[in-house]
Design a protein around this motif. Structure first.
Motif, PDB file in Angstrom:
ATOM      1  N   TRP A 171      -4.098   6.994  -1.006  1.00  0.00           N
ATOM      2  CA  TRP A 171      -4.282   6.815  -2.451  1.00  0.00           C
ATOM      3  C   TRP A 171      -5.172   7.927  -2.999  1.00  0.00           C
ATOM      4  O   TRP A 171      -4.916   8.467  -4.079  1.00  0.00           O
ATOM      5  CB  TRP A 171      -4.907   5.457  -2.747  1.00  0.00           C
ATOM      6  CG  TRP A 171      -3.937   4.331  -2.731  1.00  0.00           C
ATOM      7  CD1 TRP A 171      -3.691   3.458  -1.713  1.00  0.00           C
ATOM      8  CD2 TRP A 171      -3.054   3.944  -3.803  1.00  0.00           C
ATOM      9  NE1 TRP A 171      -2.718   2.549  -2.068  1.00  0.00           N
ATOM     10  CE2 TRP A 171      -2.316   2.826  -3.350  1.00  0.00           C
ATOM     11  CE3 TRP A 171      -2.822   4.423  -5.084  1.00  0.00           C
ATOM     12  CZ2 TRP A 171      -1.364   2.189  -4.143  1.00  0.00           C
ATOM     13  CZ3 TRP A 171      -1.872   3.801  -5.881  1.00  0.00           C
ATOM     14  CH2 TRP A 171      -1.148   2.697  -5.411  1.00  0.00           C
TER      15      TRP A 171
ATOM     16  N   ASN B 278       0.816  -1.208   0.000  1.00  0.00           N
ATOM     17  CA  ASN B 278       0.000   0.000   0.000  1.00  0.00           C
ATOM     18  C   ASN B 278       0.857   1.270   0.000  1.00  0.00           C
ATOM     19  O   ASN B 278       0.387   2.349  -0.369  1.00  0.00           O
ATOM     20  CB  ASN B 278      -0.929  -0.004   1.224  1.00  0.00           C
ATOM     21  CG  ASN B 278      -2.026   1.029   1.124  1.00  0.00           C
ATOM     22  OD1 ASN B 278      -2.710   1.122   0.116  1.00  0.00           O
ATOM     23  ND2 ASN B 278      -2.185   1.828   2.168  1.00  0.00           N
TER      24      ASN B 278
ATOM     25  N   GLY C 104       1.264   3.961  -3.076  1.00  0.00           N
ATOM     26  CA  GLY C 104       0.538   5.222  -3.208  1.00  0.00           C
ATOM     27  C   GLY C 104       1.129   6.317  -2.335  1.00  0.00           C
ATOM     28  O   GLY C 104       1.203   7.485  -2.742  1.00  0.00           O
ATOM     29  N   THR C 105       1.576   5.950  -1.142  1.00  0.00           N
ATOM     30  CA  THR C 105       2.139   6.933  -0.213  1.00  0.00           C
ATOM     31  C   THR C 105       3.448   7.505  -0.738  1.00  0.00           C
ATOM     32  O   THR C 105       3.718   8.705  -0.600  1.00  0.00           O
ATOM     33  CB  THR C 105       2.376   6.284   1.167  1.00  0.00           C
ATOM     34  OG1 THR C 105       1.221   5.529   1.551  1.00  0.00           O
ATOM     35  CG2 THR C 105       2.651   7.334   2.219  1.00  0.00           C
TER      36      THR C 105
ATOM     37  N   ARG D   7      -7.268   3.643   2.180  1.00  0.00           N
ATOM     38  CA  ARG D   7      -7.311   4.192   0.815  1.00  0.00           C
ATOM     39  C   ARG D   7      -7.146   5.715   0.806  1.00  0.00           C
ATOM     40  O   ARG D   7      -7.020   6.316  -0.257  1.00  0.00           O
ATOM     41  CB  ARG D   7      -8.635   3.823   0.143  1.00  0.00           C
ATOM     42  CG  ARG D   7      -9.860   4.338   0.872  1.00  0.00           C
ATOM     43  CD  ARG D   7     -11.142   3.905   0.204  1.00  0.00           C
ATOM     44  NE  ARG D   7     -12.300   4.273   1.007  1.00  0.00           N
ATOM     45  CZ  ARG D   7     -13.560   4.093   0.629  1.00  0.00           C
ATOM     46  NH1 ARG D   7     -13.815   3.561  -0.558  1.00  0.00           N
ATOM     47  NH2 ARG D   7     -14.556   4.439   1.402  1.00  0.00           N
TER      48      ARG D   7
ATOM     49  N   THR E 175      -3.162  11.243  -3.107  1.00  0.00           N
ATOM     50  CA  THR E 175      -2.130  11.160  -4.149  1.00  0.00           C
ATOM     51  C   THR E 175      -2.748  11.310  -5.527  1.00  0.00           C
ATOM     52  O   THR E 175      -2.221  12.027  -6.393  1.00  0.00           O
ATOM     53  CB  THR E 175      -1.369   9.821  -4.056  1.00  0.00           C
ATOM     54  OG1 THR E 175      -0.740   9.722  -2.773  1.00  0.00           O
ATOM     55  CG2 THR E 175      -0.304   9.720  -5.138  1.00  0.00           C
ATOM     56  N   LEU E 176      -3.882  10.649  -5.748  1.00  0.00           N
ATOM     57  CA  LEU E 176      -4.561  10.722  -7.041  1.00  0.00           C
ATOM     58  C   LEU E 176      -5.160  12.105  -7.285  1.00  0.00           C
ATOM     59  O   LEU E 176      -5.187  12.592  -8.425  1.00  0.00           O
ATOM     60  CB  LEU E 176      -5.639   9.642  -7.128  1.00  0.00           C
ATOM     61  CG  LEU E 176      -5.109   8.205  -7.226  1.00  0.00           C
ATOM     62  CD1 LEU E 176      -6.224   7.194  -6.957  1.00  0.00           C
ATOM     63  CD2 LEU E 176      -4.485   7.945  -8.597  1.00  0.00           C
TER      64      LEU E 176
END
Length: 452
Positions: free
Chosen positions: A199, A149, A152-153, A196, A202-203
């Protein structure tokens, strides 16, 4: 001779490089010591990071390789700490005071690998499907998934740097923005467990950056993944993009007020048409519960049922527009300082990082942030500064109206870091500097006086 040359090279290395090397070494060693089954996940995630970095080519100022090891160090420490504190929770943030989301997600995972289950776990989660896609291997411990995970971080500081550079064209401001983000305890904790939320942020940052760079294919890919993970969070990219378009359109009119009104009317009509056209698909994606996906009405009801005396609930029931204004300020300044180090009777990293260290971190950036805001609102020398300020305000407003979860403030932190970095390196008028520092000191003193 060779030994002397090697010693000389090490001695002449910049201290920053040596520190990063030490972090990488300690983090990788901890993985082996704490949970050797996660070694494969570590190597696999490193390969993914290198592939994504090669495809995106965005690591010009901050290396995702180093950022990954920085967060990995904390992820392993959190895992070991939580496992020692509550062995039954397997190193997850636990079911103290109700199941945390990482407990629920791993419960869904574990149905396939080991008998671990919590009663809050539902039938399926898109986030679980997403993690199974990026890590399609056998799971032995929660740390296997935690490390995967971190993909994403690791890219959050990278895109924070890129967005800041795109807005202000200053590598100094961009680097400080990324460093502030890396130092934020709120991001560190929630980015190092199975959630999440990181994520999502970041997105959001990546989507906005690609939109500003006019790279529309990566923008569409990022926003599509965001919609898959949490549909309601798409609003956090739609709102900044909407603001940017208003700024672009109104600049084409001689009369600024008329330009803003025409832009809002046109874009509002376009957004309404798109929403109506996509409504059936949105209903399907939210399983017929549109309010849960976009408006969070059900969560507000849940808050009222849980405890009607909490400060957040008291703000919710204020008359309009006081409730909206108060909630916007609340989410901009929250979390507030609290000397809480444990959950129930268990010493736990969650309250330490989110209720103690995060407010202290905010104390350090508030003066610069307020200086930037005052400069941008009353004497803007840079168009993008005022745009960024409105993005911060709008996202805080959205958090206080359609989100209502403190944890979701992760999406606001990068914007605050960029705004603060601007205030640290850009000269402002003395009156704004004095007023901004005074506002920050008043807030800090109030929090210290009211600390619980």
């Amino acid at each position: 001779m060779k030994l002397n040359e090697s010693t000389y090279r090490i001695a002449t290395m910049p201290q920053d490089t040596i520190n990063r090397f030490i972090i990488v070494l300690i983090a990788s060693m901890l993985v082996v010591i704490v949970d050797y089954t996660s070694l494969f996940s570590y190597v696999y995630t490193l390969i993914l990071i290198m592939l994504v970095n090669r495809i995106t080519k965005e690591a010009n100022g901050i290396s995702p390789f180093w950022a990954f090891h920085f967060y990995l160090l904390f992820a392993v420490l959190f895992y070991a700490w939580q496992k020692l504190a509550v062995p039954a929770d397997l190193g997850l943030s636990g079911q103290i005071n109700g199941a945390a989301d990482d407990t629920i997600y791993y419960s869904v995972f574990s149905l396939k690998v080991k008998p671990y289950f919590c009663s809050w776990a539902g039938d399926s989660y898109t986030f679980v499907d997403f993690l199974e896609f990026i890590y399609p291997f056998k799971i032995y411990t929660p740390l296997n998934i935690v490390i995967a995970n971190l993909l994403g971080t690791a890219f959050l500081p990278v895109y924070t740097y890129s967005l800041s550079l795109e807005l202000f064209k200053s590598r100094q401001i961009a680097k400080r923005s990324a460093v502030l983000l890396l130092a934020c305890p709120f991001i560190i904790y929630y980015g190092c467990i199975i959630l999440r939320d990181i994520w999502v942020v970041t997105l959001v940052i990546a989507s906005l950056y690609y939109f500003l760079k006019r790279k529309y294919m990566p923008f569409i890919i990022a926003i599509s993944i965001l919609a898959f993970l949490r549909l309601g969070s798409v609003i956090f990219i739609v709102a900044p993009v909407f603001l940017y378009l208003i700024y672009e359109f109104q600049s084409k009119f001689k009369n600024r007020v008329a330009g803003i009104l025409i832009s809002i009317s046109f874009l509002g009509a376009f957004a309404t048409i798109c929403f109506i056209a996509l409504f059936p698909y949105i209903q399907e994606l939210t399983n017929g519960k549109l309010e849960d996906g976009l408006i969070r009405q059900s969560f507000m009801i849940k808050l009222l049922q849980m405890d009607s005396n909490t400060f957040l609930v008291k703000l919710l029931v204020l008359p309009f527009p006081m409730n909206v204004l108060s909630l916007t300020a609340f989410f901009m300044l929250n979390p507030f300082l609290s000397l809480t180090f444990s959950l129930e009777t268990v010493l736990h990293p969650l309250p330490i990082f989110t209720k103690v260290l995060t407010p202290i971190f905010l104390f350090t950036i508030l003066p610069a942030m307020f200086r930037s805001m005052l400069q941008g609102i009353f004497s803007p020398s840079c168009k993008n500064l005022r745009l960024l300020i409105w993005m911060v305000i709008i996202i805080a407003f959205l958090l206080g109206t359609i989100s209502l979860q403190i944890r979701h403030k992760t999406v606001l932190i990068p914007f605050m870091c960029i705004l603060s970095a601007y205030g640290m390196f850009t000269p402002v008028r003395s009156i704004y500097s004095t007023l901004g520092n005074t506002m920050a000191v008043i807030i800090i003193l109030l929090e210290i006086l009211l600390v619980k």
